[in-house]
Design a protein around this motif. Structure first.
Motif, PDB file in Angstrom:
ATOM      1  N   PHE A   1       0.861  -1.184   0.000  1.00 58.48           N
ATOM      2  CA  PHE A   1       0.000   0.000   0.000  1.00 58.48           C
ATOM      3  C   PHE A   1       0.900   1.238   0.000  1.00 58.48           C
ATOM      4  N   TYR A   2       0.441   2.273  -0.695  1.00 54.82           N
ATOM      5  CA  TYR A   2       1.164   3.549  -0.696  1.00 54.82           C
ATOM      6  C   TYR A   2       0.114   4.649  -0.671  1.00 54.82           C
ATOM      7  N   VAL A   3       0.274   5.613   0.219  1.00 57.40           N
ATOM      8  CA  VAL A   3      -0.739   6.657   0.387  1.00 57.40           C
ATOM      9  C   VAL A   3      -0.103   8.045   0.285  1.00 57.40           C
ATOM     10  N   PHE A   4      -0.783   8.966  -0.401  1.00 56.17           N
ATOM     11  CA  PHE A   4      -0.327  10.361  -0.361  1.00 56.17           C
ATOM     12  C   PHE A   4      -1.509  11.317  -0.476  1.00 56.17           C
ATOM     13  N   SER A   5      -1.250  12.587  -0.138  1.00 54.28           N
ATOM     14  CA  SER A   5      -2.285  13.620  -0.138  1.00 54.28           C
ATOM     15  C   SER A   5      -2.132  14.544  -1.332  1.00 54.28           C
ATOM     16  N   GLY A   6      -3.260  14.902  -1.939  1.00 54.02           N
ATOM     17  CA  GLY A   6      -3.236  15.798  -3.091  1.00 54.02           C
ATOM     18  C   GLY A   6      -2.716  17.189  -2.763  1.00 54.02           C
ATOM     19  N   HIS A   7      -3.104  17.703  -1.593  1.00 57.52           N
ATOM     20  CA  HIS A   7      -2.772  19.099  -1.304  1.00 57.52           C
ATOM     21  C   HIS A   7      -1.292  19.332  -1.057  1.00 57.52           C
ATOM     22  N   LYS A   8      -0.535  18.260  -0.846  1.00 54.38           N
ATOM     23  CA  LYS A   8       0.908  18.437  -0.663  1.00 54.38           C
ATOM     24  C   LYS A   8       1.664  18.317  -1.991  1.00 54.38           C
ATOM     25  N   VAL A   9       0.961  17.908  -3.068  1.00 54.19           N
ATOM     26  CA  VAL A   9       1.602  17.829  -4.386  1.00 54.19           C
ATOM     27  C   VAL A   9       1.009  18.887  -5.315  1.00 54.19           C
ATOM     28  N   CYS A  10       0.708  20.064  -4.734  1.00 54.79           N
ATOM     29  CA  CYS A  10       0.189  21.208  -5.496  1.00 54.79           C
ATOM     30  C   CYS A  10      -1.266  21.023  -5.946  1.00 54.79           C
ATOM     31  N   GLY A  11      -1.960  20.033  -5.407  1.00 55.03           N
ATOM     32  CA  GLY A  11      -3.362  19.814  -5.752  1.00 55.03           C
ATOM     33  C   GLY A  11      -4.284  20.352  -4.673  1.00 55.03           C
ATOM     34  N   PRO A  12      -5.590  20.116  -4.860  1.00 52.40           N
ATOM     35  CA  PRO A  12      -6.566  20.612  -3.881  1.00 52.40           C
ATOM     36  C   PRO A  12      -6.527  19.820  -2.566  1.00 52.40           C
ATOM     37  N   THR A  13      -7.123  20.398  -1.518  1.00 57.84           N
ATOM     38  CA  THR A  13      -7.306  19.651  -0.269  1.00 57.84           C
ATOM     39  C   THR A  13      -8.481  18.688  -0.457  1.00 57.84           C
ATOM     40  N   GLY A  14      -8.572  17.714   0.437  1.00 62.38           N
ATOM     41  CA  GLY A  14      -9.719  16.807   0.441  1.00 62.38           C
ATOM     42  C   GLY A  14      -9.645  15.705  -0.598  1.00 62.38           C
ATOM     43  N   ILE A  15      -8.482  15.543  -1.225  1.00 58.62           N
ATOM     44  CA  ILE A  15      -8.322  14.453  -2.196  1.00 58.62           C
ATOM     45  C   ILE A  15      -6.931  13.849  -2.013  1.00 58.62           C
ATOM     46  N   GLY A  16      -6.861  12.547  -2.163  1.00 56.63           N
ATOM     47  CA  GLY A  16      -5.576  11.869  -2.061  1.00 56.63           C
ATOM     48  C   GLY A  16      -5.698  10.517  -2.725  1.00 56.63           C
ATOM     49  N   VAL A  17      -4.618   9.764  -2.667  1.00 51.85           N
ATOM     50  CA  VAL A  17      -4.591   8.474  -3.351  1.00 51.85           C
ATOM     51  C   VAL A  17      -4.129   7.381  -2.396  1.00 51.85           C
ATOM     52  N   LEU A  18      -4.872   6.286  -2.416  1.00 50.85           N
ATOM     53  CA  LEU A  18      -4.394   5.046  -1.808  1.00 50.85           C
ATOM     54  C   LEU A  18      -4.095   4.081  -2.940  1.00 50.85           C
ATOM     55  N   TYR A  19      -2.825   3.689  -3.047  1.00 48.44           N
ATOM     56  CA  TYR A  19      -2.471   2.613  -3.962  1.00 48.44           C
ATOM     57  C   TYR A  19      -2.482   1.317  -3.168  1.00 48.44           C
ATOM     58  N   GLY A  20      -3.049   0.285  -3.761  1.00 51.23           N
ATOM     59  CA  GLY A  20      -2.965  -1.036  -3.145  1.00 51.23           C
ATOM     60  C   GLY A  20      -2.797  -2.079  -4.226  1.00 51.23           C
ATOM     61  N   LYS A  21      -2.049  -3.126  -3.928  1.00 48.72           N
ATOM     62  CA  LYS A  21      -1.918  -4.224  -4.906  1.00 48.72           C
ATOM     63  C   LYS A  21      -3.298  -4.839  -5.128  1.00 48.72           C
ATOM     64  N   SER A  22      -3.630  -5.102  -6.372  1.00 49.92           N
ATOM     65  CA  SER A  22      -5.018  -5.463  -6.683  1.00 49.92           C
ATOM     66  C   SER A  22      -5.461  -6.744  -5.974  1.00 49.92           C
ATOM     67  N   ASP A  23      -4.555  -7.734  -5.823  1.00 49.05           N
ATOM     68  CA  ASP A  23      -4.993  -8.967  -5.151  1.00 49.05           C
ATOM     69  C   ASP A  23      -5.361  -8.709  -3.684  1.00 49.05           C
ATOM     70  N   LEU A  24      -4.632  -7.786  -3.052  1.00 53.39           N
ATOM     71  CA  LEU A  24      -4.962  -7.436  -1.667  1.00 53.39           C
ATOM     72  C   LEU A  24      -6.284  -6.679  -1.613  1.00 53.39           C
ATOM     73  N   LEU A  25      -6.435  -5.698  -2.493  1.00 53.17           N
ATOM     74  CA  LEU A  25      -7.657  -4.880  -2.500  1.00 53.17           C
ATOM     75  C   LEU A  25      -8.884  -5.743  -2.801  1.00 53.17           C
ATOM     76  N   GLU A  26      -8.723  -6.683  -3.733  1.00 55.28           N
ATOM     77  CA  GLU A  26      -9.841  -7.567  -4.103  1.00 55.28           C
ATOM     78  C   GLU A  26     -10.353  -8.329  -2.882  1.00 55.28           C
ATOM     79  N   ALA A  27      -9.405  -8.777  -2.069  1.00 57.20           N
ATOM     80  CA  ALA A  27      -9.771  -9.631  -0.927  1.00 57.20           C
ATOM     81  C   ALA A  27     -10.262  -8.837   0.270  1.00 57.20           C
ATOM     82  N   MET A  28     -10.135  -7.521   0.217  1.00 59.88           N
ATOM     83  CA  MET A  28     -10.503  -6.692   1.375  1.00 59.88           C
ATOM     84  C   MET A  28     -11.984  -6.320   1.339  1.00 59.88           C
ATOM     85  N   PRO A  29     -12.628  -6.287   2.520  1.00 55.13           N
ATOM     86  CA  PRO A  29     -14.019  -5.838   2.565  1.00 55.13           C
ATOM     87  C   PRO A  29     -14.083  -4.314   2.393  1.00 55.13           C
TER      88      PRO A  29
END
Lengths: 157, 411
Positions: B224-252
């Protein structure tokens, strides 16, 4: 003491505040006290430990006001300790009321308002809204301390 | 100067940031609080205005033109974020509110599913509260334990200690890529490799890394890798969670509502595919599109060039600040991002912050949401100047002059 007139600090680091910051009054711990409180602001690490000793007539005879943190809290804690000496708890509450009113920019009726003395210098902090909490922490300690003292009195009575 | 930095036209870049063109307290603004949030280039501001002026609509619902435009731009932003992290597919990119939200999602979904009594989660001494509290509360709920990797006086992880903490009880490692206080760049590849050799997944808090360096999640190997939009010159209230698809698939799912479903009856609900399973309700469409514009902006400059330029700024800032008597830098790791945390003898950070503000200089003062780290260094707070690619050496000179003023006032 450099006054830096070209810096728009409104006298925040002026003579009176810096004097109390550099040479804080009443910082020695009391061996025994009637009121003792500690207040802490976790956001900045400001801390104040307040001890008050009363005589039989209920007048403040000794104060210990130990603070850690920025110049504002340390100067306020020192000035407050000085102003509290010799006052009754009712007068201390009135002083607290007057100080808070000054920090809100309100003027109290002249005849009922106690003398703020050196504390008047703290009104410059109103120009720095985020720093007002620094100036109020010692007063919060005073309020909490007096309240628990009164509760204790009520229980004994 | 290296070739990479001499080719860096910072004067030209600064023109893209309207907020930087102002006076504060009668002085030109020197914005050195980038670790708290970054400023926005005109292209991001224009993108937000354009979206609300011309395309505003809901996504993945309507058949009308505006909805199609909004949906296309929203999906395109996800692809931009995928390229930015070099994820394998768009469905591994979940739009969240920010880093805190992303960590909470993993704690609630993956954490709740996999953690049991006696299990352990490993974090480090230099974590932001956002990467402590979700795990602490989860551990309390599950009867599990939090284990903390210690650091040395320079602010570097003790990898030997980490090795010792990894046991069959370890269920997750959650670690920051770059410290928001110390600037330390952690050896993520090594940390991941050590965890994976024991079958333990790793979450990386990338809030302070994504704005400053190229991030390749496949190369890092993290789960998993997480970052915030507002710290990369983007708006507040948005960010990204990256997750490996097999892990994400299995998660509720973490939160429940519309968009994250395939079909609903009153008896049962079938959840939608990735990434929508984790994006219930109407998303922050404008935010995602604005984030896409922000990523495009910094990617066009080039993350490697940004890193090289900021490293030179950091080197200069470290040299200048180190020369000031009574000033101590907190965080002196060999591998370090562009953060200068410091304390001064006899002066509380709040007083430093107020005096610098009078000079038009914006820095952060306080515990930086990292109280355990403050305890580690025995300070209640620090002053922190955090640099971005639009800062200059001249601004560092202004900072040093401002610090001279602090010394003058408190001498």
């Amino acid at each position: 003491m450099p006054q830096l007139p070209d810096v728009p600090l409104h006298g925040l680091y002026g003579e009176s505040i810096m004097d109390h910051f550099r040479s804080p009054r009443h910082r020695s711990a009391l061996a025994s006290s009637d009121i003792e409180t500690e207040e802490f602001n976790p956001f900045c690490g400001d801390r104040v430990i307040l001890q008050i000793k009363l005589d039989d007539a209920g007048r403040i005879t000794q104060v210990s006001s130990r603070s850690e943190g920025c110049s504002i809290i340390q100067a306020t804690a020192s000035m407050m300790a000085e102003a509290l000496l010799g006052k009754s708890l009712a007068q201390a509450a009135a002083l607290d009321h007057a100080f808070r009113a000054m920090m809100r920019g309100e003027s109290l009726e002249q005849e009922s308002a106690p003398e703020l003395g050196d504390l008047v210098a703290m009104q410059v902090v109103r120009e720095y809204p985020v720093r007002i909490k620094c100036a109020l922490l010692p007063w919060l300690a005073l309020e909490v301390g007096m309240e628990s003292h009164q509760l204790g009195q009520a229980e004994r009575d | 100067m290296t070739t990479a930095t001499s080719a860096f036209d910072v004067a030209r870049i600064r023109e893209d940031f309207p907020v930087l063109q102002q006076m504060v307290n009668g002085k030109p603004l020197v914005y050195l609080d980038n670790a708290a949030t970054s400023q926005k280039p005109q292209s991001v501001i224009d993108t937000l205005v354009h979206y609300y002026t011309s395309d505003n609509s809901n996504v993945h619902r309507g058949v009308h033109t505006l909805s199609q435009r909004a949906t296309e731009d929203y999906d395109a932003a996800r692809s931009t974020a995928r390229q930015f992290l070099n994820a394998a597919s768009d469905q591994e990119i979940i739009f969240v509110k920010g880093t805190t939200d992303g960590i909470n999602l993993v704690a609630h979904s993956y954490g709740r599913q996999h953690l049991g009594p006696g299990d352990e989660i490993i974090i480090s001494t230099m974590e932001h509260h956002s990467n402590i509290i979700p795990w602490q509360v989860l551990c309390q709920e599950k009867g599990a334990h939090l284990r903390v990797i210690p650091i040395n006086d320079a602010g570097e992880l003790l990898i030997d200690e980490y090795e010792r903490l990894l046991t069959p009880r370890t269920k997750l490692v959650s670690i920051t890529h770059v410290s928001n206080v110390l600037g330390t760049i952690n050896p993520i590849e090594q940390i991941v490799e050590m965890a994976h050799s024991r079958g333990v997944p790793v979450l990386v808090d990338g809030a302070q890394a994504a704005p400053h360096m190229a991030v390749d999640v496949q190369k890092l190997g993290c789960d998993f890798y997480v970052f915030s939009g507002h710290k990369v010159c983007g708006p507040t209230g948005i960010g990204v969670l990256y997750g490996k698809s097999d892990l994400l698939e299995a998660m509720p799912p973490y939160q429940l509502g519309s968009e994250m479903i395939k079909s609903v009856t009153f008896e049962r609900t079938i959840y939608n595919d990735l990434p929508y399973k984790f994006e219930p309700g109407t998303p922050h469409i404008a935010g995602a599109i604005g984030l896409g514009a922000a990523i495009s902006y910094i990617s066009d400059i080039g993350m490697d060039r940004i890193f090289a330029y900021e490293s030179e700024l950091l080197r200069y800032g470290t040299e200048r600040l180190s020369a000031i008597g009574g000033l101590t830098l907190i965080g002196t790791a060999a591998k370090k991002g562009s953060v200068l945390s410091f304390v001064m003898d006899g002066v509380h950070p709040h007083d430093i912050g107020t005096i610098l503000d009078a000079e038009g200089i914006a820095i952060r003062t306080g515990h930086h949401c990292a109280q355990p780290l403050m305890d580690r260094f025995g300070v209640p707070a620090t002053a922190r100047a955090s640099l971005a690619f639009y800062n200059t050496k001249e601004e560092i000179d202004v900072l040093v002059k401002g610090i001279d003023r602090v010394i003058e006032v408190f001498s």
